[in-house]
Motif scaffolding. Structure first.
Motif, PDB file in Angstrom:
ATOM      1  N   THR A 240      28.403  40.052  54.883  1.00  0.00           N
ATOM      2  CA  THR A 240      29.693  39.567  54.388  1.00  0.00           C
ATOM      3  C   THR A 240      30.560  40.755  54.015  1.00  0.00           C
ATOM      4  OG1 THR A 240      28.646  37.582  53.510  1.00  0.00           O
ATOM      5  CG2 THR A 240      30.820  38.147  52.654  1.00  0.00           C
ATOM      6  N   PRO A 241      31.770  40.863  54.573  1.00  0.00           N
ATOM      7  CA  PRO A 241      32.640  41.985  54.202  1.00  0.00           C
ATOM      8  C   PRO A 241      32.871  42.020  52.692  1.00  0.00           C
ATOM      9  CG  PRO A 241      33.541  40.773  56.066  1.00  0.00           C
ATOM     10  CD  PRO A 241      32.400  39.952  55.529  1.00  0.00           C
ATOM     11  N   PHE A 242      32.936  43.250  52.154  1.00  0.00           N
ATOM     12  CA  PHE A 242      33.127  43.357  50.711  1.00  0.00           C
ATOM     13  C   PHE A 242      34.491  42.842  50.299  1.00  0.00           C
ATOM     14  CE2 PHE A 242      34.904  45.568  47.070  1.00  0.00           C
ATOM     15  CZ  PHE A 242      33.957  45.292  46.107  1.00  0.00           C
ATOM     16  N   SER A 243      35.545  43.302  50.971  1.00  0.00           N
ATOM     17  CA  SER A 243      36.897  43.030  50.513  1.00  0.00           C
ATOM     18  C   SER A 243      37.377  41.657  50.954  1.00  0.00           C
ATOM     19  CB  SER A 243      37.863  44.100  51.045  1.00  0.00           C
ATOM     20  OG  SER A 243      37.524  45.370  50.554  1.00  0.00           O
ATOM     21  N   VAL A 244      38.040  40.972  50.032  1.00  0.00           N
ATOM     22  CA  VAL A 244      38.661  39.695  50.351  1.00  0.00           C
ATOM     23  C   VAL A 244      40.173  39.880  50.348  1.00  0.00           C
ATOM     24  CG1 VAL A 244      36.764  38.338  49.416  1.00  0.00           C
ATOM     25  CG2 VAL A 244      38.673  38.966  47.931  1.00  0.00           C
ATOM     26  N   ASP A 245      40.848  39.034  51.118  1.00  0.00           N
ATOM     27  CA  ASP A 245      42.304  39.093  51.222  1.00  0.00           C
ATOM     28  C   ASP A 245      42.901  38.251  50.101  1.00  0.00           C
ATOM     29  OD1 ASP A 245      44.959  39.131  51.938  1.00  0.00           O
ATOM     30  OD2 ASP A 245      44.642  38.490  54.008  1.00  0.00           O
ATOM     31  N   VAL A 246      43.675  38.889  49.210  1.00  0.00           N
ATOM     32  CA  VAL A 246      44.291  38.160  48.102  1.00  0.00           C
ATOM     33  C   VAL A 246      45.799  38.055  48.264  1.00  0.00           C
ATOM     34  CG1 VAL A 246      42.434  38.716  46.495  1.00  0.00           C
ATOM     35  CG2 VAL A 246      44.418  40.246  46.650  1.00  0.00           C
ATOM     36  N   ARG A 247      46.304  38.301  49.467  1.00  0.00           N
ATOM     37  CA  ARG A 247      47.752  38.171  49.678  1.00  0.00           C
ATOM     38  C   ARG A 247      48.230  36.782  49.293  1.00  0.00           C
ATOM     39  NH1 ARG A 247      48.380  40.277  55.737  1.00  0.00           N
ATOM     40  NH2 ARG A 247      46.296  39.310  55.757  1.00  0.00           N
ATOM     41  N   GLY A 248      49.332  36.740  48.558  1.00  0.00           N
ATOM     42  CA  GLY A 248      49.886  35.474  48.108  1.00  0.00           C
ATOM     43  C   GLY A 248      49.223  34.903  46.883  1.00  0.00           C
ATOM     44  N   GLU A 249      48.332  35.685  46.264  1.00  0.00           N
ATOM     45  CA  GLU A 249      47.622  35.202  45.073  1.00  0.00           C
ATOM     46  C   GLU A 249      47.757  36.202  43.925  1.00  0.00           C
ATOM     47  OE1 GLU A 249      43.866  32.505  46.161  1.00  0.00           O
ATOM     48  OE2 GLU A 249      43.593  34.620  46.679  1.00  0.00           O
ATOM     49  N   LEU A 250      47.678  35.681  42.708  1.00  0.00           N
ATOM     50  CA  LEU A 250      47.524  36.477  41.497  1.00  0.00           C
ATOM     51  C   LEU A 250      46.117  36.240  40.983  1.00  0.00           C
ATOM     52  CD1 LEU A 250      49.969  36.829  38.516  1.00  0.00           C
ATOM     53  CD2 LEU A 250      47.584  36.211  38.113  1.00  0.00           C
ATOM     54  N   VAL A 251      45.389  37.320  40.753  1.00  0.00           N
ATOM     55  CA  VAL A 251      44.001  37.247  40.305  1.00  0.00           C
ATOM     56  C   VAL A 251      43.907  37.786  38.882  1.00  0.00           C
ATOM     57  CG1 VAL A 251      41.618  37.912  40.785  1.00  0.00           C
ATOM     58  CG2 VAL A 251      43.244  37.651  42.687  1.00  0.00           C
ATOM     59  N   PHE A 252      43.379  36.977  37.976  1.00  0.00           N
ATOM     60  CA  PHE A 252      43.118  37.439  36.616  1.00  0.00           C
ATOM     61  C   PHE A 252      41.828  38.263  36.625  1.00  0.00           C
ATOM     62  CE2 PHE A 252      45.908  33.871  35.728  1.00  0.00           C
ATOM     63  CZ  PHE A 252      46.619  34.273  34.610  1.00  0.00           C
ATOM     64  N   LEU A 253      41.963  39.587  36.481  1.00  0.00           N
ATOM     65  CA  LEU A 253      40.771  40.421  36.359  1.00  0.00           C
ATOM     66  C   LEU A 253      40.112  40.220  35.004  1.00  0.00           C
ATOM     67  CD1 LEU A 253      41.983  43.799  37.906  1.00  0.00           C
ATOM     68  CD2 LEU A 253      40.710  41.944  39.021  1.00  0.00           C
ATOM     69  N   GLY A 254      40.925  40.181  33.949  1.00  0.00           N
ATOM     70  CA  GLY A 254      40.415  39.982  32.605  1.00  0.00           C
ATOM     71  C   GLY A 254      41.411  39.238  31.756  1.00  0.00           C
ATOM     72  N   THR A 255      40.918  38.473  30.799  1.00  0.00           N
ATOM     73  CA  THR A 255      41.769  37.647  29.939  1.00  0.00           C
ATOM     74  C   THR A 255      41.427  37.810  28.461  1.00  0.00           C
ATOM     75  OG1 THR A 255      40.240  35.777  30.224  1.00  0.00           O
ATOM     76  CG2 THR A 255      42.129  35.884  31.728  1.00  0.00           C
ATOM     77  N   GLY A 256      40.642  38.828  28.132  1.00  0.00           N
ATOM     78  CA  GLY A 256      40.157  38.965  26.770  1.00  0.00           C
ATOM     79  C   GLY A 256      40.940  39.964  25.938  1.00  0.00           C
ATOM     80  N   THR A 257      40.741  39.876  24.642  1.00  0.00           N
ATOM     81  CA  THR A 257      41.320  40.819  23.710  1.00  0.00           C
ATOM     82  C   THR A 257      40.618  42.171  23.816  1.00  0.00           C
ATOM     83  OG1 THR A 257      41.884  41.150  21.381  1.00  0.00           O
ATOM     84  CG2 THR A 257      39.790  40.088  21.856  1.00  0.00           C
ATOM     85  N   SER A 258      41.040  43.131  23.006  1.00  0.00           N
ATOM     86  CA  SER A 258      40.506  44.493  23.115  1.00  0.00           C
ATOM     87  C   SER A 258      39.012  44.576  22.844  1.00  0.00           C
ATOM     88  CB  SER A 258      41.255  45.423  22.155  1.00  0.00           C
ATOM     89  OG  SER A 258      41.130  44.982  20.816  1.00  0.00           O
ATOM     90  N   LEU A 259      38.450  43.638  22.071  1.00  0.00           N
ATOM     91  CA  LEU A 259      37.022  43.626  21.790  1.00  0.00           C
ATOM     92  C   LEU A 259      36.211  42.956  22.887  1.00  0.00           C
ATOM     93  CD1 LEU A 259      37.020  42.677  17.999  1.00  0.00           C
ATOM     94  CD2 LEU A 259      36.759  44.946  19.017  1.00  0.00           C
ATOM     95  N   GLY A 260      36.886  42.235  23.780  1.00  0.00           N
ATOM     96  CA  GLY A 260      36.167  41.462  24.775  1.00  0.00           C
ATOM     97  C   GLY A 260      35.484  40.261  24.148  1.00  0.00           C
TER      98      GLY A 260
END
Length: 268
Positions: free
Chosen positions: A4-24
C-alpha cells in the motif's frame, strides 16, 4: 504481497492533525474519565492542520507531535508551512520539516509574522549557523521565510486571508481559506476581524474547557462566538481533558461539533 503506498491524496480536504491543548490528552499522570477513555476521539495531540490545496499540501503550525501525526495520516509531503503564532505547542515540531526540503529540491517556504520568525531563529539556531551549510543533506531544516501580515495572499492555488486574534496578551493569527476559517488559540476577536468571518461554511474555533481561561475561549464563550459568526458548521478545537468527546458533542447546539484528531472535512 501487495504494498500500500504510504502517501494518500488529501486534495480538497482539511485534515485535523491534532485538536488538543498544550498538555495533550491524556494528560500525563491523570486518570479522569477523558484521559482513561477508550474512545480514540479523546486521544488529542497538539493542534495542527494539513490542507490539500490545488498546488500542494499546506501545513498549519508544526506541533511537537508532527512526526506521529503525519505518519498516522499518511501525509508524505508538505509543500509550505503557515504559522498562527510562536508558542511551543505550535512550533516545536519544526525540525520534522527536514525531509521535505529533500523531497522538494528546495527549502520549505515558511509563512509567518516577524515574532514567529524570531522565535524559530532563536529556538532552532543550529539551522541558521554558518556551519549548517556543511551538514549532510537533511541534517538541518532548510527554510525560506516569507513574511505575512493582515493582507490576503495567494498560497498553493488559494487565497489566504489572515485575521488578527487576541490570545491573552499575545497577538496571533487566524486564517480564512475559501469558506473555511481557522481560529485556534484565542479568547478575543477584535472588531476589525469579524468581517473576515462572514458567510462561512465552516468555522474552526478554540474551546479549551468549561471554566474561563485567561488566554482561551471557554466552551460557553466559544458557543457565543459561533452563534455570532453564523457559520453553517462550527468545529471546536484546542480541547483539554475537561471536554469528553461524546458527552460534549451531545450537549452542543445544532451545527456545532467537537473536532478530533484525524477528522477530515471538505474544503469549500
Amino acid at each position: 504481497m501487495v504494498r500500500t503506498p504510504f502517501s494518500v491524496d488529501v486534495r480538497g480536504e482539511l485534515v485535523f492533525l491534532g485538536t488538543g491543548t498544550s498538555l495533550g490528552v491524556p494528560v500525563i499522570g491523570c486518570d479522569c474519565e477523558t484521559c482513561v477513555s477508550t474512545d480514540p476521539r479523546n486521544f488529542r495531540t497538539r493542534c495542527g492542520l494539513v490542507l490539500g490545496l490545488p498546488e500542494g499540501n499546506l501545513l498549519v503550525d508544526t506541533p511537537p507531535d508532527l512526526w506521529r501525526q503525519l505518519v498516522r495520516e499518511r501525509i508524505g509531503l508538505i509543500h509550505a508551512t503557515l504559522f498562527t503564532h510562536e508558542h511551543a505547542d505550535h512550533l516545536f515540531g519544526l525540525d520534522d520539516l527536514r525531509l521535505f526540503a529533500h523531497y522538494l529540491g528546495r527549502p520549505v517556504p515558511i509563512y509567518c509574522e516577524a515574532a514567529v520568525e524570531a522565535r524559530i531563529r532563536k529556538s532552532f539556531d543550529y539551522a541558521f549557523a554558518p556551519e549548517a551549510a556543511t551538514y549532510h543533506a537533511g541534517g538541518v531544516p532548510q527554510l525560506e521565510f516569507r513574511r505575512i501580515g493582515l493582507e490576503p495572499f495567494e498560497l498553493l492555488g488559494v487565497k489566504v486571508t489572515p485575521l488578527r486574534l487576541r490570545h491573552g496578551r499575545f497577538n496571533v493569527l487566524g486564517f480564512r481559506f475559501g469558506n473555511v476559517a481557522y481560529c485556534t488559540d484565542t479568547n478575543g476577536i477584535p472588531d476589525e476581524s469579524w468581517p473576515v468571518l462572514k458567510d462561512l461554511d465552516v468555522l474552526i474555533l478554540d474551546a479549551l474547557r468549561h471554566k474561563p481561561h485567561p488566554t482561551h475561549f471557554s466552551l460557553d464563550e466559544a458557543i457565543a462566538v459561533a452563534r455570532r459568526a453564523g457559520a453553517k458548521r462550527t468545529l471546536f478545537t484546542h480541547l483539554s481533558h475537561d471536554l469528553e468527546h461524546a458527552a460534549t458533542n451531545a450537549a452542543l447546539p445544532d451545527g456545532m461539533e467537537v473536532a478530533y484528531d484525524g477528522m477530515r472535512i471538505p474544503l469549500t
